[in-house]
Design a protein around this motif. Structure first.
Motif, PDB file in Angstrom:
ATOM      1  N   ASN A 110       0.728  -1.286  -0.108  1.00  0.00           N
ATOM      2  CA  ASN A 110      -0.165   0.196   0.142  1.00  0.00           C
ATOM      3  C   ASN A 110       0.779   1.375   0.040  1.00  0.00           C
ATOM      4  OD1 ASN A 110      -2.136  -1.790   0.125  1.00  0.00           O
ATOM      5  ND2 ASN A 110      -2.617  -1.497   2.391  1.00  0.00           N
ATOM      6  N   THR A 129       0.193   5.939  -0.167  1.00  0.00           N
ATOM      7  CA  THR A 129      -0.768   7.142  -0.600  1.00  0.00           C
ATOM      8  C   THR A 129       0.290   8.064  -1.151  1.00  0.00           C
ATOM      9  OG1 THR A 129      -2.241   6.689   1.003  1.00  0.00           O
ATOM     10  CG2 THR A 129      -2.251   8.961   0.078  1.00  0.00           C
ATOM     11  N   ARG A 130       1.270   8.337  -0.531  1.00  0.00           N
ATOM     12  CA  ARG A 130       2.181   9.628  -0.764  1.00  0.00           C
ATOM     13  C   ARG A 130       3.215   9.150  -1.930  1.00  0.00           C
ATOM     14  NH1 ARG A 130       1.138   8.390   3.490  1.00  0.00           N
ATOM     15  NH2 ARG A 130       0.331   9.747   5.232  1.00  0.00           N
ATOM     16  N   THR A 131       4.021   8.081  -1.946  1.00  0.00           N
ATOM     17  CA  THR A 131       4.949   7.772  -2.613  1.00  0.00           C
ATOM     18  C   THR A 131       4.197   7.441  -4.251  1.00  0.00           C
ATOM     19  OG1 THR A 131       5.993   6.737  -0.798  1.00  0.00           O
ATOM     20  CG2 THR A 131       6.736   6.440  -3.090  1.00  0.00           C
ATOM     21  N   ARG A 176       7.342  -1.100  -5.359  1.00  0.00           N
ATOM     22  CA  ARG A 176       7.535  -1.029  -4.021  1.00  0.00           C
ATOM     23  C   ARG A 176       7.141  -2.558  -3.839  1.00  0.00           C
ATOM     24  NH1 ARG A 176       4.279   2.581   0.385  1.00  0.00           N
ATOM     25  NH2 ARG A 176       6.359   3.762  -0.163  1.00  0.00           N
TER      26      ARG A 176
HETATM   27  N1   CP Z   1       6.103   7.582   3.353  1.00  0.00           N
HETATM   28  C1   CP Z   1       5.355   7.042   2.613  1.00  0.00           C
HETATM   29  O1   CP Z   1       6.256   5.874   1.761  1.00  0.00           O
HETATM   30  O2   CP Z   1       4.183   6.970   2.398  1.00  0.00           O
HETATM   31  P1   CP Z   1       3.211   6.002   1.787  1.00  0.00           P
HETATM   32  O3   CP Z   1       3.333   4.363   2.359  1.00  0.00           O
HETATM   33  O4   CP Z   1       1.981   6.648   1.759  1.00  0.00           O
HETATM   34  O5   CP Z   1       3.846   6.004   0.511  1.00  0.00           O
END
Ligand code: CP
Length: 302
Positions: free
Chosen positions: A52, A54-56, A105
């Motif tokens: 999962n 959101t940001r990356t 990822r």
């Molecule tokens: N910091 C980070 O990797 O956030 P995500 O899991 O939302 O991508």
């Protein structure tokens, strides 16, 4: 820039600075209000996220699109991975339809390195298991540099789940390369073996870690990577290891608060610490866009 961005281990100060400097240029360009820069129309980026995010994931997507690159997202759960397609066959398939940058990822440490060795595509590690998350550490260093101008000699306190955190590992490597001083504090069960060889100070209390620091970085408790029994309870965790406004006063008056997100409010950081004036948590997210634009732009020139 090398063919792939797999981790900060082995990268030198010049290579890191090249990315941070270009991210600064990107930030100025976006501040002009132009979100269609047409600087990397020769590449197609595919986001292949087995975990999962959101940001990356969304910042890689926006970064590619703002540069004028193509971008597609693989919904892994709905893809042929669910029919048993291997990681390598998936990567070859995506490369065959002209995706020349794969952002991956994966829960297995080393998955991006395996792809980098076996595909012609450029591979960017967006987080592999407990190993590295290089673009997170780059955006963290960018945020610190923006605040303090220079990373050399900066006192950075990293507090929380160091053992399971790829963010901690990449930050420790990157910050040491750039000349910052790193101190860590965690429950002994959440300190990795070999921490004594990572050139950091291991503190004995949250107060010791915070005292006189320029940067206070909280880390999420990664319950998804733990088999259990490593913490007394999440509630007790805050009493011993959490960062409250009262504890934050031990840091330097102009210290900044950081966290890679997502934050468990009231566990690693008190809610009012997340929202306080010293908090740079949303600035980090914003800077992730420019840092990822810089990485894609440099790869597009190879
Ligand atoms: N910091 C980070 O990797 O956030 P995500 O899991 O939302 O991508």
């Amino acid at each position: 820039m090398r063919k792939d961005l797999l981790g900060l281990e082995g990268m030198n100060e010049g290579e890191i600075t090249e990315i941070l400097d270009l991210a600064t240029v990107m930030k100025h360009k976006l501040e002009d209000g132009n979100l269609k820069l047409n600087l990397a129309s020769n590449v197609s980026v595919v986001n292949l996220f087995y975990e999962n995010s959101t940001r990356t994931r969304t910042s890689f997507e926006n970064a590619a699109k703002f540069l004028g690159a193509n971008c597609v997202n693989v919904a892994v759960a709905q893809s042929s991975v669910a029919k048993g397609e291997s990681l390598l066959d998936t990567a070859w398939t995506l490369n065959a339809i002209k995706n020349n940058i794969i952002v991956i990822r994966h829960s297995n440490s080393g998955a991006p390195h395996f792809l980098a060795k076996n595909t012609q595509a450029h591979v960017i590690n967006a987080g592999d298991g407990m190993h590295e998350h290089p673009t997170q550490a780059l955006l963290d260093m960018f945020t610190m540099r923006e605040q303090f101008k220079n990373l050399k000699g900066l006192e950075v306190a990293i507090i929380g789940d160091i053992k399971f955190s790829r963010v901690a590992r990449s930050n420790i490597i990157g910050l040491r390369t750039m000349g910052a001083k790193v101190r860590v504090f965690a429950p002994t069960t959440l300190l990795p073996m070999g921490i004594d060889k990572m050139n950091v100070k291991v503190c004995k209390s949250v107060e010791e870690a915070l005292k006189g620091s320029d940067v206070v970085m909280g880390l999420r408790i990664q319950l998804e990577r733990q088999t259990g029994g490593l913490l007394p309870s999440v509630g007790e965790y805050f009493n011993e290891y959490g960062i409250s406004m009262e504890r934050l006063k031990l840091a330097k008056p102009n210290a900044i608060v950081m966290h890679p997100g997502p934050v468990n409010r009231g566990v690693e950081l008190a809610g009012d610490v997340v929202d306080c004036n010293q908090s740079k948590i949303l600035t980090q997210v914003n800077n992730g866009l420019m840092v990822r634009m810089a990485v894609i732009k440099l790869m597009s020139e190879l």
